[in-house]
Write a protein that holds these residues in place. Structure first.
Motif, PDB file in Angstrom:
ATOM      1  N   ARG A 137     -19.817  19.255  -4.453  1.00 46.18           N
ATOM      2  CA  ARG A 137     -19.411  20.006  -3.738  1.00 46.18           C
ATOM      3  C   ARG A 137     -18.098  21.019  -4.287  1.00 46.18           C
ATOM      4  NH1 ARG A 137     -18.058  18.602   2.068  1.00 46.18           N
ATOM      5  NH2 ARG A 137     -19.883  18.739   1.958  1.00 46.18           N
ATOM      6  N   SER A 138     -16.876  20.330  -4.930  1.00 46.40           N
ATOM      7  CA  SER A 138     -15.998  20.776  -5.551  1.00 46.40           C
ATOM      8  C   SER A 138     -16.524  21.996  -7.005  1.00 46.40           C
ATOM      9  CB  SER A 138     -14.779  19.993  -5.814  1.00 46.40           C
ATOM     10  OG  SER A 138     -13.858  20.302  -6.794  1.00 46.40           O
ATOM     11  N   ARG A 139     -17.524  21.152  -7.893  1.00 50.19           N
ATOM     12  CA  ARG A 139     -17.493  22.250  -9.044  1.00 50.19           C
ATOM     13  C   ARG A 139     -18.451  23.368  -8.256  1.00 50.19           C
ATOM     14  NH1 ARG A 139     -20.201  18.636 -13.494  1.00 50.19           N
ATOM     15  NH2 ARG A 139     -18.557  18.510 -14.269  1.00 50.19           N
ATOM     16  N   GLU A 143     -17.911  24.805  -5.862  1.00 51.80           N
ATOM     17  CA  GLU A 143     -17.730  25.982  -4.605  1.00 51.80           C
ATOM     18  C   GLU A 143     -16.818  26.734  -5.731  1.00 51.80           C
ATOM     19  OE1 GLU A 143     -15.204  23.774  -1.772  1.00 51.80           O
ATOM     20  OE2 GLU A 143     -17.619  23.662  -0.222  1.00 51.80           O
ATOM     21  N   GLU A 144     -15.787  25.884  -6.830  1.00 46.09           N
ATOM     22  CA  GLU A 144     -15.981  26.146  -7.480  1.00 46.09           C
ATOM     23  C   GLU A 144     -16.132  27.325  -8.509  1.00 46.09           C
ATOM     24  OE1 GLU A 144     -13.478  23.835 -10.190  1.00 46.09           O
ATOM     25  OE2 GLU A 144     -12.527  23.244  -9.029  1.00 46.09           O
ATOM     26  N   ARG A 197      -8.553  14.126  -5.428  1.00 50.13           N
ATOM     27  CA  ARG A 197      -8.182  15.878  -5.295  1.00 50.13           C
ATOM     28  C   ARG A 197      -9.103  16.595  -4.141  1.00 50.13           C
ATOM     29  NH1 ARG A 197      -8.643  17.966  -9.874  1.00 50.13           N
ATOM     30  NH2 ARG A 197     -10.490  18.795  -9.306  1.00 50.13           N
ATOM     31  N   GLU A 198     -10.164  16.043  -3.797  1.00 51.18           N
ATOM     32  CA  GLU A 198     -10.980  16.391  -2.517  1.00 51.18           C
ATOM     33  C   GLU A 198     -10.953  15.907  -1.129  1.00 51.18           C
ATOM     34  OE1 GLU A 198     -12.301  19.424  -3.268  1.00 51.18           O
ATOM     35  OE2 GLU A 198     -11.504  19.711  -4.305  1.00 51.18           O
TER      36      GLU A 198
END
Length: 685
Positions: free
Chosen positions: A127-129, A131-132, A176-177
């Motif tokens: 998800r972090s990747r 969304e970036e 971090r997330e």
């Protein structure tokens, strides 16, 4: 709904004013599937998918205890998945299925059996990747059976490479997330309650959950300003170790990188059977997405103290993974004590002093291939080295380090040192400790203090400064050690590479010459076994192997057992410990047999011969032995019902070579082989 009363077995509620009443339900989160269970399920799936349908059904009925309907349904489920999805996810295969849903949006289902403890942190990283990359709020769901992702219609298909991460970076990404998830908020509230930071005003009364959420959110907002707050660290530890299984995720990602686990991308028109299970959970979750309390969907952004977290998690516990020989070789090279690393001339010696720091005369001699004393005198005459008193002994130091040793250790400089080399150096002790770390393996603070005769407090402060700068790591590295050690990050990186290379060398295939040397020794041919258990050990090594009967007692056993006697094998057979069965005929006068211990026979016996002997005499012998059990030759002759003894004997040996019948001794086998050999000898001139 408003909760009116909570009893032992029920919760009594009433409709909330102004809200349409629906059937109330509570859906709790269950613990995720452990990675060990996930691998076992994946292995079973792979084995069942590889079997023919009828054999898979019979296996499920006999081994698992399913009835026929349940077994056929399960096998059909795997067959439908293979036909519609192109592949079946198992312990060696992860299927990435991509298709469009009813409204045209892309759905991506990562199907794997490794469990929610692995899938949850993996989904957070994905998800972090995404969304970036896309700048959108990507909707995701994970379960024990995989990860489901929804992409807007405007986006292209998701490549498989975007789902794979390096094992080394995944933990930092998850940490971090994590603070931005509802899971962290819930775990933080529970940890705060356990620590009595959320006391009840009335201990005898139950506090409503929504009020607990509000108080927990207030505490989290204040605690987020202090990265070292212990409840933050405890909540993170509980998420990473109890709810998630980040080490298992690292292992899976490492196997994906090593190609042990393959990721198979599949494009389908509609969801496969495995993906449909994920989509059902998707509907159940997002249908009532707005019902989730706001406090559970929002969390404060945290800046955790990563050093304390790393110490709490024990992330650098590599004591069992570091190769001791690799560590010893690396330390010799870092200290220039290995062959090819010693000084060969004056210039090499000067570079060695600059790289290693202060050295005594004996230490210089160990690191030089020539006359070290003459080289040191030449360097002193040229003004390139000086002698200093360090820790109560005379040591040689490169002239460039004169000011550093004076300011850090209070060493008195000799006369004549140029001013450019006597200038003050910023953080002199830190630079000396950093050089010590670069040239040593894992070490303790007391080792540095003893080397330079400095106080332990000053050394500890220097080490902490280097750790803050990311140049040192504290952990468990030295094999056999009992305390945590310091190590330079570059040294640790090199040590990891060498240990990994040593492990890889252990599993590399050997050449034919090495195998040829190994096999005779392993089979005790170069040095035959002796003693009372020699024959039993040899049979245990050979059991299950199909061996020609003509060479069993002439070549195979005598070459492995010193002073072999056929009577010893007969004794084992007569006692019932050892059994022999046929494994196929060889011409008219020989055949293969397999010997094994009776308790191992069902597992390692060779499969029955495909060419089952057929005939009236064969059938009569089978029926008699099945009904009467072990029988002598006259009984078998009567059961065959024919006067031709030779025909009965040939039929009996056909059943022997097919593996259907055997004898409790080797006497019939020896008689069979002996008769054939005598007949062959009598025909010669």
């Amino acid at each position: 709904w408003r909760i009116e009363d909570i009893t032992i077995d029920r919760v009594v509620v009433s409709p909330a004013p102004g809200e349409l009443g629906k059937m109330p339900f509570w859906h709790g989160d269950k613990p995720g599937r452990p990675i060990e269970l996930g691998r076992a399920l994946g292995s079973t799936t792979r084995e069942l998918a590889a079997l023919p349908a009828d054999r898979a059904v019979s296996t499920l009925q006999s081994d698992v205890g399913l009835d026929e309907l349940a077994a056929r349904n399960l096998v059909q489920f795997l067959t439908d998945q293979r036909d519609q999805g192109g592949a079946v996810p198992d312990d060696r295969t992860i299927v990435v299925e991509r298709f469009r849903d009813e409204i045209g949006d892309y759905r991506v289902c990562v199907l794997s059996p490794f469990g929610a403890k692995v899938h949850a942190p993996w989904a957070m990283a994905i998800r972090s990747r995404l969304e970036e990359r896309y700048g959108l709020d990507v909707q995701m769901l994970w379960s024990d059976d995989g990860i489901a992702i929804r992409l807007p219609e405007s986006e292209e298909r998701l490549p498989v490479e975007d789902l794979v991460f390096d094992p080394e970076e995944i933990e930092d990404l998850v940490v971090r997330e994590l603070p931005g998830t509802a899971l962290f908020t819930t775990v933080f509230r529970e940890a705060s309650a356990r620590a009595l930071l959320l006391p009840r005003r009335s201990p005898g009364r139950r506090t409503p959950l929504w009020q607990q959420r509000q108080r927990g959110a207030d505490l989290l907002e204040v605690a987020s300003r202090y990265p070292t707050f212990p409840i933050l660290l405890e909540a993170t530890r509980e998420c990473l170790r109890d709810v998630f299984d980040v080490p298992a995720l690292k292992g899976v990602l490492g196997e994906i990188r090593a190609r042990t686990i393959r990721m198979v991308p599949v494009d389908t028109d509609r969801a496969s059977p495995f993906a449909q299970s994920l989509l059902f959970r998707w509907i159940a979750q997002y249908m009532y997405e707005g019902d989730a309390p706001l406090a559970e969907r929002r969390a404060a952004a945290l800046a955790l103290d990563r050093e304390l977290l790393q110490e709490l998690l024990g992330a650098e516990d590599l004591r069992e993974l570091i190769d001791a020989d690799a560590l010893a070789d690396l330390e010799l090279e870092l200290q220039h004590l290995a062959d090819g690393r010693r000084a060969r001339n004056t210039d090499d010696l000067h570079d060695l002093l600059r790289r290693l720091g202060d050295l005594t005369r004996a230490e210089v001699d160990l690191r030089a291939t020539g006359d070290a004393a003459e080289w040191l005198e030449g360097l002193e005459r040229e003004g390139r080295t000086i002698r200093l008193r360090v820790a109560g002994e005379e040591r040689f130091v490169a002239i460039e380090d004169a000011g550093r040793y004076r300011d850090a250790l209070g060493a008195a400089l000799p006369k004549g040192v140029p001013m450019v080399f006597a200038e003050s150096v910023p953080q002199p002790l830190v630079s000396i400790v950093a050089r010590y770390a670069r040239t040593h393996g894992p070490f303790h603070a007391r080792d540095v203090a003893a080397r330079f005769d400095a106080t332990l407090e000053r050394v500890a402060a220097a080490l902490s400064r280097l750790e803050t700068d990311g140049r040192l790591v504290l952990g468990e590295f030295r094999p056999g050690g009992s305390e945590r050690e310091w190590i330079d990050v570059d040294v640790l990186r090199s040590l990891r590479r060498r240990s990994l290379a040593a492990l890889r060398r252990e599993v590399e295939p050997v050449d034919a010459t090495a195998l040829a040397r190994f096999l005779p020794a392993w089979h005790a041919i170069t040095q035959p076994r002796s003693g009372p258990n020699a024959l039993s050990e040899t049979i245990e090594q050979l059991q299950g192997a199909a061996i020609a009967a003509s060479i069993l007692e002439t070549d195979v056993l005598p070459s492995r057992v010193r002073a072999y006697r056929p009577a010893d094998l007969d004794a084992l057979c007569a006692s019932g410990e050892v059994v022999w069965i046929g494994a196929g005929g060889i011409g008219a006068d020989d055949g293969r047999i397999a010997i094994a211990f009776r308790d191992r026979l069902p597992f390692i016996a060779p499969p029955p011969s495909a060419a089952t002997p057929e005939g009236e005499i064969h059938d009569r012998l089978r029926e008699h032995l099945a009904a009467r059990g072990a029988s002598f030759w006259p009984e078998l002759l009567v059961a065959a019902g024919v006067p031709d003894e030779r025909a009965v004997l040939l039929a009996l040996w056909d059943l022997v070579w097919s593996g259907e019948i055997t004898n409790d001794t080797l006497a019939p086998l020896r008689a069979f082989l002996g008769g054939r050999h005598r007949a062959a000898r009598s025909s010669r001139p």
